[in-house]
Structure formats: structure tokens, C-alpha cells
Design an enzyme around this catalytic site. Structure first.
Site, PDB file in Angstrom:
ATOM      1  N   CYS A 105       0.822  -1.213   0.000  1.00 39.69           N
ATOM      2  CA  CYS A 105       0.000   0.000   0.000  1.00 39.69           C
ATOM      3  C   CYS A 105       0.854   1.262   0.000  1.00 39.69           C
ATOM      4  O   CYS A 105       0.553   2.246   0.664  1.00 39.69           O
ATOM      5  CB  CYS A 105      -0.931   0.013   1.205  1.00 39.69           C
ATOM      6  N   PHE A 244      -5.288 -12.630  21.661  1.00 39.06           N
ATOM      7  CA  PHE A 244      -5.388 -13.145  23.028  1.00 39.06           C
ATOM      8  C   PHE A 244      -6.798 -12.956  23.598  1.00 39.06           C
ATOM      9  O   PHE A 244      -6.965 -12.568  24.763  1.00 39.06           O
ATOM     10  CB  PHE A 244      -4.351 -12.479  23.940  1.00 39.06           C
ATOM     11  N   ALA A 245      -7.809 -13.210  22.765  1.00 41.41           N
ATOM     12  CA  ALA A 245      -9.197 -13.019  23.176  1.00 41.41           C
ATOM     13  C   ALA A 245      -9.659 -14.230  23.986  1.00 41.41           C
ATOM     14  O   ALA A 245      -9.848 -15.320  23.441  1.00 41.41           O
ATOM     15  CB  ALA A 245     -10.084 -12.825  21.947  1.00 41.41           C
ATOM     16  N   ARG A 246      -9.830 -14.048  25.266  1.00 37.29           N
ATOM     17  CA  ARG A 246     -10.221 -15.123  26.181  1.00 37.29           C
ATOM     18  C   ARG A 246     -11.230 -14.579  27.184  1.00 37.29           C
ATOM     19  O   ARG A 246     -10.956 -13.603  27.866  1.00 37.29           O
ATOM     20  CB  ARG A 246      -9.017 -15.670  26.951  1.00 37.29           C
ATOM     21  N   GLN A 248     -13.160 -12.631  29.320  1.00 39.56           N
ATOM     22  CA  GLN A 248     -13.361 -11.187  29.402  1.00 39.56           C
ATOM     23  C   GLN A 248     -12.047 -10.423  29.233  1.00 39.56           C
ATOM     24  O   GLN A 248     -11.848  -9.340  29.804  1.00 39.56           O
ATOM     25  CB  GLN A 248     -13.999 -10.829  30.747  1.00 39.56           C
ATOM     26  N   ARG A 249     -11.125 -10.972  28.427  1.00 39.63           N
ATOM     27  CA  ARG A 249      -9.841 -10.309  28.187  1.00 39.63           C
ATOM     28  C   ARG A 249      -9.515 -10.351  26.701  1.00 39.63           C
ATOM     29  O   ARG A 249      -9.823 -11.328  26.020  1.00 39.63           O
ATOM     30  CB  ARG A 249      -8.720 -10.995  28.969  1.00 39.63           C
TER      31      ARG A 249
END
Length: 261
Positions: A105, A244-246, A248-249
Site C-alpha cells: 500500500c 489473546f481473546a479469552r 473477558q480479556r
């Protein structure tokens, strides 16, 4: 699920004790894809969603663009072969073999390795947003609704979401195949993914990021970590990467304006 796994006798150790038992092992098969009678690629994959995988791969590699480009589809489940007949692709040989290095880009760094990446990937313009709770929901969904990983520990999984609804899911031993299967199903359903979200069980490499860009998706949620090149590309292509979506984090790495508390 039975077609996806086999039973295998193992010797299991637990401390000092050893015990013979039956374990569930995920299956792996080679799938050879032909387009207009020419062999294009052999993918190592799970033996499900074969049509979605073949069409998604051909779409993401630039061979087909709309469902009308596909005239016929045949699958041999015994020899694991797929034949797709479709609208002739002028750049068919170049798409699979021509090496190409381009600035991403206009950012003056080598980011694209193949000609089709440079031709197909452009900065995205969608202003879609997602709430934190919706992001948490998608991150948790794969664990609670797709049991094959729990049974085998040997697959990647992913899905497409829109306004808190899960529209489709896929799973495979190969993380790239997960995205091709989602892309193939969207292709068959003529579903424009521009304002949708993709959630994924693995890490985000530059190759994964480019597949997301080709699918025209601007929000990617992953349970794993991103690489620096993936984040560099995501910033240039205007893609929000959440890692790192786990529970409530989660971590928001790029384009955080799309995530609303």
C-alpha cells in the site's frame, strides 16, 4: 464428527502409572484441486467442507470472483480429488507461480510474495464497529460450540459473525484452510463480508492477515498472538486485529476505533 476422527490405541502415562486406552485422533487427508483440467494445488486438510475449501481457495487465489465463474464441480471422496470447471482465468499460470515483491500500500516495504496478493489486496474502507461484549462472545463461542477440538486437541476453528450472530463456522487441521472454508461458504451464499467479523482459534501470521483482507473483512478476533508483519500489514490495510481473546480479556493491536466499550 465420526468422519473427522479415528480411534487409536495409546499407552497413557499418568505419573508413574501406564495404561492402555483408546484415544480419538483427528483425520488428515490430501485434497488435490484442479481448475479447468489443470492441477492447481494439493491441500492437507480435514475431510469436511470440501467444496467450501476448494471454492474458497480458488477465490482467495484469484481464479474465481463470483459464483457465475463456476460452471461445474466434481469431488472424488475416495481419491480426494476435486475438479472445478469455470470461466477461463487469463492469469492462471501466473497466479500460482510468479514471484512478486511489492511495497504494501505504498509503504515502501516488501510485503507481498505472490502476484495475486499484490493484485487483490487493497486498503479496506469499512467503518463497521464491534462492542467489547460482542467480541468476548465470539471469542468464547468456538470453545463452547465446536466440540471437535475438545475431543482431539488437533484442529483450528473459526467463524463469521454479524451483529452478535454467528453466521457460519469451519474447522480444519490447517489454519489457512479454516479461512478458505469460510470464504468458500460466503462465496456460495453470495455473502458480502465487508461489515462482518471473523473469529479464529489460532495465531495471526501475515498469511492469515492477507486471507482476511482478500475476504474484505475489517475485524479479526483471534485467541492467539499476532506477528509483527501481520500487524504492519493490518495497519496499512485498515484492519482491526484483536488477539489473546479469552473470556473477558483481549488485546486490540490495530485500528482500535472500531471497538466500542
Amino acid at each position: 464428527m465420526q468422519n473427522e476422527t479415528i480411534s487409536h490405541t495409546i499407552l497413557k502415562a499418568n505419573g508413574e502409572s501406564l495404561e492402555w486406552m483408546e484415544d480419538t485422533v483427528v483425520r488428515e487427508v490430501p485434497l488435490t484441486i484442479h481448475f479447468n483440467s489443470e492441477e492447481i494445488a494439493t491441500l492437507l486438510c480435514s475431510p469436511s467442507q470440501t467444496k467450501e475449501l476448494a471454492l474458497g481457495f480458488l477465490f482467495n487465489e484469484g481464479f474465481i470472483r463470483v459464483p457465475e465463474d463456476v460452471y461445474d464441480y466434481r469431488h472424488d471422496p475416495v481419491d480426494h480429488m476435486v475438479w472445478v470447471e469455470g470461466k477461463p482465468c487469463v492469469l492462471q499460470k501466473e497466479l500460482m507461480s510468479k514471484r512478486f515483491v511489492s511495497a504494501c500500500c505504498g509503504k515502501s516495504r516488501a510485503s507481498f510474495c505472490f502476484a495475486n496478493d499484490a493484485m487483490m489486496v487493497k486498503p479496506l474502507t469499512s467503518t463497521s464497529t464491534i462492542s467489547l461484549q460482542e467480541a468476548y462472545y465470539y471469542a468464547k463461542y468456538l470453545q463452547s460450540h465446536l466440540p471437535l477440538f475438545k475431543a482431539t486437541g488437533g484442529i483450528h476453528s473459526g467463524g463469521v459473525g454479524w451483529k452478535g450472530q454467528v453466521l457460519m463456522t469451519s474447522f480444519d487441521i490447517g489454519r489457512h484452510n479454516v479461512f478458505d472454508k469460510l470464504s468458500g461458504e460466503a462465496f456460495e451464499r453470495t455473502l458480502n463480508l465487508e461489515n462482518h467479523v471473523i473469529f479464529f482459534s489460532g495465531r495471526v501470521s501475515s498469511e492469515i492477515l492477507l486471507k482476511v483482507a482478500k475476504m474484505n473483512v475489517t475485524i479479526l478476533i483471534a485467541r492467539g498472538a499476532p506477528t509483527d508483519m501481520a500487524l504492519s500489514q493490518a495497519a496499512a490495510l485498515n484492519i482491526t486485529v484483536i488477539g489473546f481473546a479469552r473470556e473477558q480479556r483481549l488485546n486490540i493491536y490495530t485500528c482500535p476505533e472500531r471497538v466500542i466499550p
